[in-house]
Design an enzyme around this catalytic site. Structure first.
Site, PDB file in Angstrom:
ATOM      1  N   SER A 203      10.984  16.166 -45.807  1.00  0.00           N
ATOM      2  CA  SER A 203      11.759  16.066 -47.056  1.00  0.00           C
ATOM      3  C   SER A 203      10.834  15.772 -48.233  1.00  0.00           C
ATOM      4  CB  SER A 203      12.817  14.965 -46.931  1.00  0.00           C
ATOM      5  OG  SER A 203      12.211  13.698 -47.091  1.00  0.00           O
TER       6      SER A 203
ATOM      7  N   ASP B 249      16.440  13.407 -36.606  1.00  0.00           N
ATOM      8  CA  ASP B 249      16.053  12.025 -36.897  1.00  0.00           C
ATOM      9  C   ASP B 249      15.815  11.235 -35.607  1.00  0.00           C
ATOM     10  OD1 ASP B 249      15.500   9.830 -38.447  1.00  0.00           O
ATOM     11  OD2 ASP B 249      17.594   9.301 -38.789  1.00  0.00           O
TER      12      ASP B 249
ATOM     13  N   GLY C 155      10.482   8.422 -34.806  1.00  0.00           N
ATOM     14  CA  GLY C 155       9.744   7.161 -34.929  1.00  0.00           C
ATOM     15  C   GLY C 155      10.264   6.125 -33.942  1.00  0.00           C
ATOM     16  N   ARG C 156      11.581   5.990 -33.862  1.00  0.00           N
ATOM     17  CA  ARG C 156      12.169   5.002 -32.945  1.00  0.00           C
ATOM     18  C   ARG C 156      11.880   5.368 -31.486  1.00  0.00           C
ATOM     19  NH1 ARG C 156      17.747   5.268 -35.893  1.00  0.00           N
ATOM     20  NH2 ARG C 156      16.548   6.862 -36.978  1.00  0.00           N
ATOM     21  N   TRP C 157      11.939   6.655 -31.192  1.00  0.00           N
ATOM     22  CA  TRP C 157      11.643   7.124 -29.824  1.00  0.00           C
ATOM     23  C   TRP C 157      10.227   6.702 -29.445  1.00  0.00           C
ATOM     24  CZ3 TRP C 157       8.105  10.233 -27.431  1.00  0.00           C
ATOM     25  CH2 TRP C 157       8.454  10.784 -26.189  1.00  0.00           C
TER      26      TRP C 157
ATOM     27  N   ARG D 236       5.442   8.455 -46.782  1.00  0.00           N
ATOM     28  CA  ARG D 236       4.989   7.899 -45.489  1.00  0.00           C
ATOM     29  C   ARG D 236       3.460   7.787 -45.476  1.00  0.00           C
ATOM     30  NH1 ARG D 236       9.069   9.590 -40.784  1.00  0.00           N
ATOM     31  NH2 ARG D 236      10.960   9.246 -41.982  1.00  0.00           N
TER      32      ARG D 236
ATOM     33  N   HIS E 202       6.742  12.495 -33.309  1.00  0.00           N
ATOM     34  CA  HIS E 202       6.962  13.807 -33.939  1.00  0.00           C
ATOM     35  C   HIS E 202       6.552  14.941 -32.986  1.00  0.00           C
ATOM     36  CE1 HIS E 202       8.149  11.871 -37.551  1.00  0.00           C
ATOM     37  NE2 HIS E 202       6.952  11.410 -37.864  1.00  0.00           N
TER      38      HIS E 202
ATOM     39  N   ASN F  48       9.486  12.404 -47.880  1.00  0.00           N
ATOM     40  CA  ASN F  48       8.601  12.047 -46.752  1.00  0.00           C
ATOM     41  C   ASN F  48       7.129  11.871 -47.157  1.00  0.00           C
ATOM     42  OD1 ASN F  48      10.444  13.964 -44.236  1.00  0.00           O
ATOM     43  ND2 ASN F  48      10.588  11.804 -44.767  1.00  0.00           N
ATOM     44  N   TRP F  49       6.774  12.314 -48.385  1.00  0.00           N
ATOM     45  CA  TRP F  49       5.392  12.101 -48.850  1.00  0.00           C
ATOM     46  C   TRP F  49       5.082  10.615 -48.945  1.00  0.00           C
ATOM     47  CZ3 TRP F  49       2.402  16.246 -48.787  1.00  0.00           C
ATOM     48  CH2 TRP F  49       2.957  17.503 -49.036  1.00  0.00           C
TER      49      TRP F  49
ATOM     50  N   ARG G 115      24.421   9.562 -42.791  1.00  0.00           N
ATOM     51  CA  ARG G 115      24.147  10.018 -44.161  1.00  0.00           C
ATOM     52  C   ARG G 115      23.510  11.403 -44.102  1.00  0.00           C
ATOM     53  NH1 ARG G 115      20.888   5.323 -43.559  1.00  0.00           N
ATOM     54  NH2 ARG G 115      18.842   5.917 -42.740  1.00  0.00           N
TER      55      ARG G 115
HETATM   56  C1  FPP Z   1      12.731  11.924 -38.779  1.00  0.00           C
HETATM   57  O1  FPP Z   1      12.387  10.991 -37.778  1.00  0.00           O
HETATM   58  C2  FPP Z   1      11.965  13.112 -38.596  1.00  0.00           C
HETATM   59  C3  FPP Z   1      11.078  13.611 -39.488  1.00  0.00           C
HETATM   60  C4  FPP Z   1      10.787  12.991 -40.801  1.00  0.00           C
HETATM   61  C5  FPP Z   1      10.316  14.797 -39.196  1.00  0.00           C
HETATM   62  C6  FPP Z   1      11.011  15.791 -38.316  1.00  0.00           C
HETATM   63  C7  FPP Z   1       9.957  16.615 -37.752  1.00  0.00           C
HETATM   64  C8  FPP Z   1       9.898  17.086 -36.502  1.00  0.00           C
HETATM   65  C9  FPP Z   1      10.976  17.002 -35.498  1.00  0.00           C
HETATM   66  C10 FPP Z   1       8.696  17.761 -36.050  1.00  0.00           C
HETATM   67  C11 FPP Z   1       8.109  18.723 -37.012  1.00  0.00           C
HETATM   68  C12 FPP Z   1       8.819  19.999 -37.056  1.00  0.00           C
HETATM   69  C13 FPP Z   1       8.209  21.169 -37.000  1.00  0.00           C
HETATM   70  C14 FPP Z   1       8.978  22.408 -37.186  1.00  0.00           C
HETATM   71  C15 FPP Z   1       6.774  21.270 -36.744  1.00  0.00           C
HETATM   72  P1  FPP Z   1      11.836   9.592 -38.244  1.00  0.00           P
HETATM   73  O2  FPP Z   1      10.358   9.633 -38.184  1.00  0.00           O
HETATM   74  O3  FPP Z   1      12.379   9.229 -39.588  1.00  0.00           O
HETATM   75  O4  FPP Z   1      12.433   8.670 -37.137  1.00  0.00           O
HETATM   76  P2  FPP Z   1      12.848   7.152 -37.316  1.00  0.00           P
HETATM   77  O5  FPP Z   1      14.023   7.138 -38.270  1.00  0.00           O
HETATM   78  O6  FPP Z   1      13.226   6.753 -35.925  1.00  0.00           O
HETATM   79  O7  FPP Z   1      11.654   6.432 -37.845  1.00  0.00           O
END
Ligand code: FPP
Length: 252
Positions: free
Chosen positions: A76, A31, A34-36, A82, A48, A79-80, A204
């Site tokens: 997940s 996780d 997005g924040r990064w 998004r 990502h 995640n669709w 969580r």
């Molecule tokens: C959560 O960060 C991360 C995800 C929903 C995707 C995780 C995917 C990767 C690390 C890359 C894809 C993996 C492979 C194997 C190609 P977030 O976007 O929810 O972060 P945020 O909470 O800061 O917004």
């Protein structure tokens, strides 16, 4: 706010091996991409991309340490929701990751598997997954298990329905059992995770491995996933080795 802030900061891999039991199975909620990205004025897809870059050394380090299974939550069932552009970027990254990394993962003895409803992914993603699974099918050092279109509730429903399908036309069993459920989950045949790592500080489990995490030790770090590195992994394993696992009993 690391969950085990009292742990020393530097932990080398040799001492981890000597210190105590390594987790057989590590599960990671990656996780904070997005924040990064936001902190750097980049778009979410670039976060990502940095997340994929962070994953590569973690996979290698897990294999080097002797971890048997590494399961990572890449997409997940939720995640669709998004934006389409972010969802598409994630599939592109997955295809790119599998195409570029599979030869090296194979050379390192890593077998690629997936959990989740992969049949609902875009065809290009399914083709890349099929190829990576096929190419690494003989590898036995470590399983890299990608959770894709995965949700714990969805997996449980599919598991029970698979079991019910096997009871037709003539039921063999009247009631489902815990064993029957475990054997019909996407993770059938894999040990349950011993250690769940979550980056970016959220407390969580977000519909991840609901059944399998029953007795996992949980380690949360505020580090955002793109900044998570092998040293952070060592810290998490070190913290795990200091936990007293009782599985509902008195002492291990
Ligand atoms: C959560 O960060 C991360 C995800 C929903 C995707 C995780 C995917 C990767 C690390 C890359 C894809 C993996 C492979 C194997 C190609 P977030 O976007 O929810 O972060 P945020 O909470 O800061 O917004």
């Amino acid at each position: 706010m690391d969950t085990d802030a009292r742990q020393p900061l530097i932990v080398d891999s040799q001492s981890l091996g000597r210190r105590g039991k390594l987790p057989r199975h590590i599960a990671i909620i990656m996780d904070g991409n997005g924040r990064w990205a936001q902190q750097r004025g980049l778009n979410r897809a670039e976060g990502h991309r940095a997340g994929v870059q962070a994953l590569k050394p973690i996979v290698k380090e897990c294999a080097a340490l002797g971890i048997q299974v590494l399961t990572v939550y890449a997409f997940s069932t939720e995640n669709w929701a998004r934006p389409q552009v972010e969802v598409n970027a994630l599939w592109d990254l997955l295809v790119e990751f599998l195409r570029s990394e599979t030869p090296e993962l194979k050379a390192e003895g890593v077998r690629i598997q997936t959990i989740g409803n992969v049949g609902a992914l875009p065809p290009r993603a399914q083709r890349a997954i099929d190829a990576a699974k096929h190419d690494t099918a003989e590898q036995t050092r470590m399983v890299l298990n990608l959770a894709l279109n995965y949700g714990g509730r969805d997996e449980l429903v599919r598991a029970v329905n698979r079991w019910l399908d096997e009871q037709r036309p003539v039921p063999e069993e009247r009631y489902v059992t815990a064993n029957a459920i475990a054997q019909h989950l996407d993770t059938a045949g894999l040990p349950d995770p011993d250690l769940l790592i979550r980056s970016s500080g959220e407390l969580r489990i977000s519909n991840f491995l609901l059944w399998q995490l029953a007795y996992a030790e949980i380690y949360v770090t505020t580090t955002l996933w793109p900044d998570f590195n092998p040293m952070e992994l060592h810290k998490a394993i070190h913290a795990y080795q200091n936990r007293d696992r009782r599985f509902g009993g008195l002492r291990e």
